[in-house]
Design an enzyme around this catalytic site. Structure first.
Site, PDB file in Angstrom:
ATOM      1  CG  ASP A   1       6.506  -7.354  -0.110  1.00  0.00           C
ATOM      2  OD1 ASP A   1       5.905  -6.942   0.887  1.00  0.00           O
ATOM      3  OD2 ASP A   1       7.115  -6.605  -0.918  1.00  0.00           O
ATOM      4  CB  SER A   2      10.966  -6.539  -2.924  1.00  0.00           C
ATOM      5  OG  SER A   2      10.350  -5.443  -2.261  1.00  0.00           O
TER       6      SER A   2
ATOM      7  CG  HIS B   1     -15.427 -18.842   8.138  1.00  0.00           C
ATOM      8  ND1 HIS B   1     -16.619 -18.975   7.443  1.00  0.00           N
ATOM      9  CD2 HIS B   1     -15.396 -17.567   8.614  1.00  0.00           C
ATOM     10  CE1 HIS B   1     -17.288 -17.835   7.508  1.00  0.00           C
ATOM     11  NE2 HIS B   1     -16.578 -16.962   8.221  1.00  0.00           N
TER      12      HIS B   1
ATOM     13  CB  CYS C   1     -19.883 -22.630   7.139  1.00  0.00           C
ATOM     14  SG  CYS C   1     -19.055 -21.237   7.903  1.00  0.00           S
TER      15      CYS C   1
ATOM     16  CG  ASP D   1      -0.646  -8.687   0.748  1.00  0.00           C
ATOM     17  OD1 ASP D   1      -0.307  -7.602   0.233  1.00  0.00           O
ATOM     18  OD2 ASP D   1      -0.304  -9.031   1.905  1.00  0.00           O
TER      19      ASP D   1
ATOM     20  CD  GLN E   1       6.535   3.097  -0.615  1.00  0.00           C
ATOM     21  OE1 GLN E   1       5.891   3.684   0.256  1.00  0.00           O
ATOM     22  NE2 GLN E   1       6.611   1.761  -0.652  1.00  0.00           N
TER      23      GLN E   1
ATOM     24  CG  ASP F   1       9.099  -0.994  -1.469  1.00  0.00           C
ATOM     25  OD1 ASP F   1       9.572  -2.080  -1.061  1.00  0.00           O
ATOM     26  OD2 ASP F   1       7.963  -0.608  -1.193  1.00  0.00           O
TER      27      ASP F   1
ATOM     28  CB  CYS G   1     -15.935 -22.270   4.044  1.00  0.00           C
ATOM     29  SG  CYS G   1     -16.149 -22.351   5.827  1.00  0.00           S
TER      30      CYS G   1
ATOM     31  CB  CYS H   1     -20.199 -19.562   4.980  1.00  0.00           C
ATOM     32  SG  CYS H   1     -18.456 -19.755   4.521  1.00  0.00           S
TER      33      CYS H   1
HETATM   34  C1  LIG Z   1       0.001  -4.654   6.375  1.00  0.00           C
HETATM   35  N1  LIG Z   1       0.255  -3.416   5.697  1.00  0.00           N
HETATM   36  C2  LIG Z   1       1.198  -3.337   4.734  1.00  0.00           C
HETATM   37  N2  LIG Z   1       1.850  -4.407   4.201  1.00  0.00           N
HETATM   38  C3  LIG Z   1       2.739  -3.863   3.300  1.00  0.00           C
HETATM   39  C4  LIG Z   1       3.697  -4.452   2.484  1.00  0.00           C
HETATM   40  C5  LIG Z   1       4.514  -3.628   1.688  1.00  0.00           C
HETATM   41  N3  LIG Z   1       5.499  -4.195   0.898  1.00  0.00           N
HETATM   42  C6  LIG Z   1       6.304  -3.405   0.187  1.00  0.00           C
HETATM   43  N4  LIG Z   1       6.199  -2.039   0.202  1.00  0.00           N
HETATM   44  C7  LIG Z   1       5.265  -1.412   0.940  1.00  0.00           C
HETATM   45  O1  LIG Z   1       5.213  -0.160   0.965  1.00  0.00           O
HETATM   46  C8  LIG Z   1       4.356  -2.215   1.734  1.00  0.00           C
HETATM   47  C9  LIG Z   1       3.371  -1.624   2.537  1.00  0.00           C
HETATM   48  C10 LIG Z   1       2.568  -2.452   3.310  1.00  0.00           C
HETATM   49  N5  LIG Z   1       1.593  -2.159   4.220  1.00  0.00           N
HETATM   50 ZN   LIG Z   2     -17.504 -20.555   6.389  1.00  0.00          ZN
END
Ligand SMILES: CNc1nc2cc3nc[nH]c(=O)c3cc2[nH]1
Ligand SMILES: [Zn+2]
Length: 378
Positions: A102-103, A344, A318, A275, A198, A156, A315, A313
């Protein structure tokens, strides 16, 4: 580079689903320099170059394909040049699967006491030592090229929730300009740069953001600004407005989501990648995820429960340990306890996305979704 090929649309269910709301569920294959991966997919979060409490070998064993790391954290500590000198993030953390970073935009707003956002970028104070820091599209892209992830994200602003229309409009337009600057700064071949849509919770801004970013032609698109406290129906409405505008032959990544009920709804709208820190975070306070909802294995009710968390499960937890044993470890503050709940929960979500993929390929996704939601209590 990152190409998205071989997706299969659920045609029969697709027509039927169109009658009851948009459904673009699809099963795809994501091509990266570290392999070809199946979607829909869940990406375990390894913020500081480790998925907390589990090893790369265990991640591989449970079927993790791509894991996520955060540029914000690694930029502040140990520094992205150091990681580059170590041979890049894959070498540094001994992970030969896919990595997405992520940036830093989101973390700046959610972690560091924010100082100021300007056209140039975001000034903030480090949550580690309070030092004054600055991130811009150029700095964030250079940092991600140093880390060497397979997929990196444009810099962003994740618009806070709620936000005034005017603020959301100006911020979204700036994020699009930042995406263009991210593109110009990105010179590492073989590494895919995704833009992030966005638009706050405003349908028209979501459409403008998606259209503007699609015309800049990225290999994949993150959907940002969601899972920030808005009601789930609002999140789904934003997906309904945004996803159909994104190219069908490119991956869509819903950032920061989520719980299984959100995943199955988002897949229905055509999301491919997810994620979320939820599975690893709740594991550390003794909560296990099951298809019927959460099971707080730390509760006294499980003191003499010699069954596994979930007897269906596959895993490591479990297959070998009881609720009573895991509860004992958690009560005794034994590290192995939270390792077992983490293993798990990650396995549960990875397996859940595998089951959704199978349902899509067998043209039975909508009934899979119905059955799952009927049993899962939020
Ligand atoms: C846990 N919720 C959540 N994690 C994020 C990570 C993000 N990264 C970059 N830009 C996002 O708008 C953005 C939004 C998000 N919402
Ligand atoms: Zn499990």
């Amino acid at each position: 580079t990152c190409a998205f090929a071989g997706q299969k649309k659920v045609l029969a269910a697709y027509e039927e689903a169109v009658k009851c709301g948009y459904s673009g569920a699809r099963a795809g294959r994501l091509h990266t320099p570290h392999g070809v991966f199946d979607t829909p997919m869940f990406m375990p979060v390894g913020t500081q170059a480790t998925v907390k409490a589990v090893s790369p070998r265990e991640l591989k064993e449970m079927g993790a394909q791509i894991i996520l790391s955060n540029t914000y954290h690694l930029y502040l500590r140990p520094g992205t040049e150091l990681v580059a000198e170590a041979g890049g993030l894959h070498r540094f953390m001994d992970w030969d699967g896919g990595i997405l970073t992520d940036s830093g935009g989101f973390q700046v707003f959610s972690l560091g006491p924010l100082r100021k956002i300007t056209e140039e970028g975001a000034a903030f104070r480090s949550h580690i030592d309070g030092s004054t820091q600055f991130l811009s599209p150029e700095i964030a892209i250079k940092a991600q090229m140093n880390l060497g992830a397979d997929i990196i994200m444009a810099f962003d602003e994740c618009i806070p929730y709620p936000a005034e229309y005017q603020y959301a409009k100006l911020s979204t337009e700036r994020t699009t300009r930042w995406a263009e600057r991210s593109q110009k700064a990105h010179t590492r071949s073989g590494q895919a740069l995704f833009a992030i849509v966005q638009g706050g919770m405003y349908q028209d801004l979501r459409r403008v953001s998606a259209n503007d970013l699609v015309s800049l032609d990225f290999p994949g698109y993150g959907i940002g600004g969601l899972s920030v406290g808005e009601p789930k129906p609002v999140m789904y409405e934003m997906l309904e407005q945004t996803v159909p505008l994104l190219p069908e032959n490119k991956p869509r990544y819903l950032m920061g989501v989520g719980t299984p009920d959100c995943l199955v709804e988002a897949v229905r709208y055509g999301i491919d990648m997810f994620d979320c820190v939820f599975p690893t975070r709740v594991a550390r306070n003794g909560t296990a995820m099951t298809k019927s909802g959460r099971l707080v294995v730390k509760n006294a009710a499980y003191a003499k429960d010699f069954l596994p968390i979930d007897e269906n499960c596959g895993c490591y937890a479990c297959q070998n340990f009881s609720r009573a044993y895991i509860r004992h470890l958690l009560k005794a503050d034994e590290i192995f306890g939270l390792r077992l709940t983490t293993i798990h929960n990650l396995y549960f979500l990875l397996d859940f996305t595998k089951k959704m993929r199978q349902a899509i390929l067998e043209d039975r996704f909508l009934s899979f979704r119905e059955e799952f939601l009927a049993q899962y209590c939020k």
